[in-house]
Design an enzyme around this catalytic site. Structure first.
Site, short mmCIF file in Angstrom:
data_model
loop_
_atom_site.label_atom_id
_atom_site.label_comp_id
_atom_site.label_asym_id
_atom_site.label_seq_id
_atom_site.Cartn_x
_atom_site.Cartn_y
_atom_site.Cartn_z
N LYS A 1 0.84 -1.21 0.00
CA LYS A 1 0.00 0.00 0.00
C LYS A 1 0.87 1.26 0.00
O LYS A 1 1.74 1.41 0.85
CB LYS A 1 -0.90 0.00 1.25
CG LYS A 1 -1.61 1.34 1.53
CD LYS A 1 -2.48 1.28 2.81
CE LYS A 1 -3.06 2.66 3.17
NZ LYS A 1 -3.87 2.64 4.40
N ASP B 1 -2.83 10.33 3.74
CA ASP B 1 -4.18 9.87 4.02
C ASP B 1 -4.90 10.87 4.92
O ASP B 1 -4.70 10.87 6.14
CB ASP B 1 -4.11 8.48 4.69
CG ASP B 1 -5.50 7.91 4.97
OD1 ASP B 1 -6.50 8.49 4.47
OD2 ASP B 1 -5.58 6.87 5.67
N LYS C 1 -10.13 12.50 8.91
CA LYS C 1 -9.47 12.14 10.16
C LYS C 1 -9.41 13.34 11.10
O LYS C 1 -9.40 14.48 10.63
CB LYS C 1 -8.02 11.71 9.87
CG LYS C 1 -7.89 10.34 9.23
CD LYS C 1 -6.43 9.96 9.10
CE LYS C 1 -6.27 8.60 8.46
NZ LYS C 1 -6.84 7.50 9.27
N ASP D 1 -12.23 6.60 4.66
CA ASP D 1 -10.94 6.46 5.34
C ASP D 1 -10.45 5.01 5.33
O ASP D 1 -9.30 4.74 5.66
CB ASP D 1 -11.06 6.97 6.79
CG ASP D 1 -9.71 7.25 7.41
OD1 ASP D 1 -8.70 7.26 6.68
OD2 ASP D 1 -9.67 7.47 8.64
N GLU E 1 -9.42 3.33 2.91
CA GLU E 1 -9.03 3.44 1.50
C GLU E 1 -7.94 2.44 1.10
O GLU E 1 -7.84 2.08 -0.06
CB GLU E 1 -8.59 4.87 1.18
CG GLU E 1 -7.11 5.20 1.48
CD GLU E 1 -6.74 5.10 2.96
OE1 GLU E 1 -7.66 5.14 3.81
OE2 GLU E 1 -5.55 4.97 3.27
N ARG F 1 -7.49 -0.74 1.71
CA ARG F 1 -8.01 -2.00 1.17
C ARG F 1 -8.59 -1.80 -0.22
O ARG F 1 -8.57 -2.71 -1.04
CB ARG F 1 -9.06 -2.56 2.16
CG ARG F 1 -10.24 -1.67 2.37
CD ARG F 1 -11.03 -2.01 3.64
NE ARG F 1 -10.38 -1.52 4.85
CZ ARG F 1 -10.87 -1.67 6.08
NH1 ARG F 1 -12.01 -2.32 6.28
NH2 ARG F 1 -10.22 -1.20 7.12
N1 BES Z 1 -3.92 4.58 7.16
C1 BES Z 1 -4.97 4.27 8.05
C2 BES Z 1 -4.56 3.30 9.16
C3 BES Z 1 -3.52 3.78 10.13
C4 BES Z 1 -3.91 4.19 11.39
C5 BES Z 1 -2.18 3.74 9.83
C6 BES Z 1 -2.97 4.59 12.30
C7 BES Z 1 -1.25 4.13 10.75
C8 BES Z 1 -1.65 4.55 12.00
C9 BES Z 1 -6.12 3.63 7.28
O1 BES Z 1 -6.29 4.06 5.99
C10 BES Z 1 -7.35 3.97 8.04
O2 BES Z 1 -7.67 5.13 8.09
N2 BES Z 1 -8.04 2.99 8.60
C11 BES Z 1 -9.22 3.23 9.34
C12 BES Z 1 -10.23 2.19 8.97
C13 BES Z 1 -11.59 2.43 9.54
C14 BES Z 1 -12.22 3.63 8.87
C15 BES Z 1 -12.43 1.20 9.33
C16 BES Z 1 -8.86 3.15 10.81
O3 BES Z 1 -8.07 2.29 11.18
O4 BES Z 1 -9.36 3.97 11.58
ZN ZN Z 2 -4.60 4.78 5.05
MN MN Z 3 -7.44 5.82 5.90
#
Ligand code: BES
Ligand code: ZN
Ligand code: MN
Length: 499
Positions: free
Chosen positions: A265, A270, A277, A347, A349, A351
């Site tokens: 990825k 992000d 976020k 968010d 994204e 996957r």
């Molecule tokens: N890039 C983030 C995950 C992440 C979180 C990486 C903290 C590094 C540190 C990912 O794209 C994300 O935002 N995931 C969400 C998924 C949720 C919306 C189901 C998350 O983990 O909050």
């Molecule tokens: Zn992400």
């Molecule tokens: Mn994200």
């Protein structure tokens, strides 16, 4: 700077600092190198042992300037902890810590005594890796660098200099530098490392090592192919997305049909998109391409070390931004495989871009697949910053992979992926939803990927908690860790799975 091997006598080594391991042990016989230090400087050893100044605790250093009987300017007792717990992963960190300390104290020429017990390939490669990763700074964008001496030389002193040890050092040098390449990429901010710049950096890397072929799918090509899932994420940004493909083929084709795909990825920043976020800590989301960076670093080392199986990297790269054309919650996209997805949260994204890359890799003939991603905050809740979250659909391949991780001292925890989790991803309006609700978030993310992977032997790695060090460590500064590079290289070099 390359780490080199020498079999000169310890006492003849010229260096600013000569490191000798000191184990945390009372009443145990001295190692040969420690015995040599004691023999020439008995009063000093007596005093630091009796006073408790040098206990041999891990990362502790005790310095003697102008030692008797040695050419080196300083002798440094490097605390190595308990000898029964001492392994190559400990030595890698110890060496990294020693380098960082020495640089802060004006030492440029370093040497380390490696006694016979530890003069094995694993330990040797770990020393070279530790020197490179410890020496590397994250100050590329500071116009005034911190006061530090530049490391000029690191020699490892062993009793003999067999070919296999020389080769292990060669490997360690390459892998250490590749891990630093990955760290440099992951540390770049979102304004500097855009998807287009990641393409450029990949092309540049491929000119430094022979034998890699780079192909890049642009937005038009991806539209033509039907990568609606990846493109949906990219549409909120003014920066065009790419799918970077890097191919390594062995010179003599192997007799097996195995073909390893590494999928990483690479979201260059992000924001979360419309499901934005929180501001606090959002700056860290520049490392949301650490998975892609790990895959590219591994390819760099693989090209030099020439394993016997073909390896292809797939790095989907986009920015997840907000804009007038950004994807909305509730949007339904059609992925390359034809499966439709309801985007319940923009968010989630990672996957969405991964599944189109996974489908593409399958069509290109992958027989085994590893993907790596900063995928979920949930994996950080589950495992903290210590273990990578590991998921798999195939026990034989997983065991092979975990053996590599264990050899490389990269902690990875096997997580569940039972079919019951499929329930969580149900969507009333599309084939699948892109989030699974409040609980088991790292697992539902992995399960989402599995829907595209199918039965292909596969390992998924969630590095959201381990791709970035939140604090300075004795062996590495705060910032990107470069996790997974070593394990990927190990997996390719020691490939044994047969299709
Ligand atoms: N890039 C983030 C995950 C992440 C979180 C990486 C903290 C590094 C540190 C990912 O794209 C994300 O935002 N995931 C969400 C998924 C949720 C919306 C189901 C998350 O983990 O909050
Ligand atoms: Zn992400
Ligand atoms: Mn994200």
């Amino acid at each position: 700077m390359q780490v080199t091997l020498t079999n000169q006598p310890l006492t003849a080594i010229e260096a600013d600092a000569l490191f000798v391991l000191q184990f945390e042990a009372e009443g145990r016989p001295d190692t040969p190198s420690y015995a040599a230090v004691r023999a020439a400087n008995p009063e000093w050893i007596d005093e630091v042992e009796k006073s408790g100044e040098a206990k041999g605790r891990l990362f502790e250093t005790t310095v003697l300037h102008r030692p008797q009987g040695f050419r080196a300017k300083r002798l440094v007792l490097a605390g190595a902890g308990k000898s029964d717990k001492f392994d190559s992963a400990t030595l890698r960190r110890l060496v990294g810590a020693a380098v960082r300390k020495a640089k802060a104290n004006g030492c440029a020429m370093l040497a380390l005594a490696l006694d016979e017990t530890y003069a094995t390939d694993d330990f040797a490669a770990a020393v070279a890796e530790g020197v490179h990763t410890g020496n590397h700074e994250v100050d590329a964008h500071k116009s005034k660098k911190d006061e530090r001496t530049e490391l000029v030389e690191f020699r490892v002193v062993t009793a003999e200099k067999p070919d296999h040890l020389q080769e292990a050092f060669f490997r360690g040098n390459i892998v250490g530098e590749a891990q630093n390449f990955t760290r440099d990429l992951a540390n770049e901010p979102g304004n500097i490392l855009t998807p287009a710049v990641l393409v450029e950096r990949t092309r540049h890397m491929a000119t430094l090592v022979p034998g890699l072929e780079v192909e890049v799918l642009d937005k038009d090509r991806m539209t033509q192919l039907g990568m609606g899932s990846l493109l949906g994420v990219a549409q909120g940004s003014v920066l065009p997305p790419f799918l970077i493909i890097v191919r390594y083929k062995p010179a003599t084709p192997s007799t097996s049909t195995d073909h390893l795909a590494l999928v990483g990825k690479a979201v260059t920043f992000d924001t979360g998109g419309v499901s934005i976020k929180p501001a606090d800590g959002m700056e860290k989301m520049k490392y949301d391409m650490a998975g892609g960076a790990a895959v590219l670093g591994a390819m760099m080392a693989i090209a030099s070390l020439k394993p016997s199986i073909p390896v292809t990297a797939y790095v989907p790269t986009v920015e997840n931004a907000l804009g007038g054309n950004a994807q909305r919650p509730g949007d339904i996209v059609t992925s390359l495989s034809g499966k439709t997805i309801e985007v319940l949260n923009t968010d989630a994204e990672g996957r969405l871009i991964l599944v189109d890359a996974i489908e593409y890799a399958k069509r290109q003939g992958a027989t085994h697949m590893v993907d790596v991603a900063t995928l979920t905050g949930a994996i950080v809740v589950a495992l903290g910053h210590i273990h990578v979250g590991l998921f798999s659909n195939n026990d034989a391949f997983r065991q092979q992979f975990q053996a590599s991780a264990a050899r490389q001292g990269e902690k990875m925890w096997h997580m569940p992926l039972d079919d019951e989790y499929r329930e969580y991803l149900k969507s009333p309006f599309a084939d699948i939803g892109n989030i699974g609700g409040r609980y088991g978030g790292a697992i539902t993310a992995a399960y989402f990927l599995k829907e595209w992977v199918g039965d292909l032997p596969w390992v998924h790695l969630d590095i959201a908690g381990t791709g970035w060090l939140d604090d300075n460590k004795p062996y590495m500064p705060k910032g990107p860790s470069g996790v997974c590079v070593r394990t990927f290289v190990d997996l390719a070099i020691n490939w044994t799975v047969k299709s």
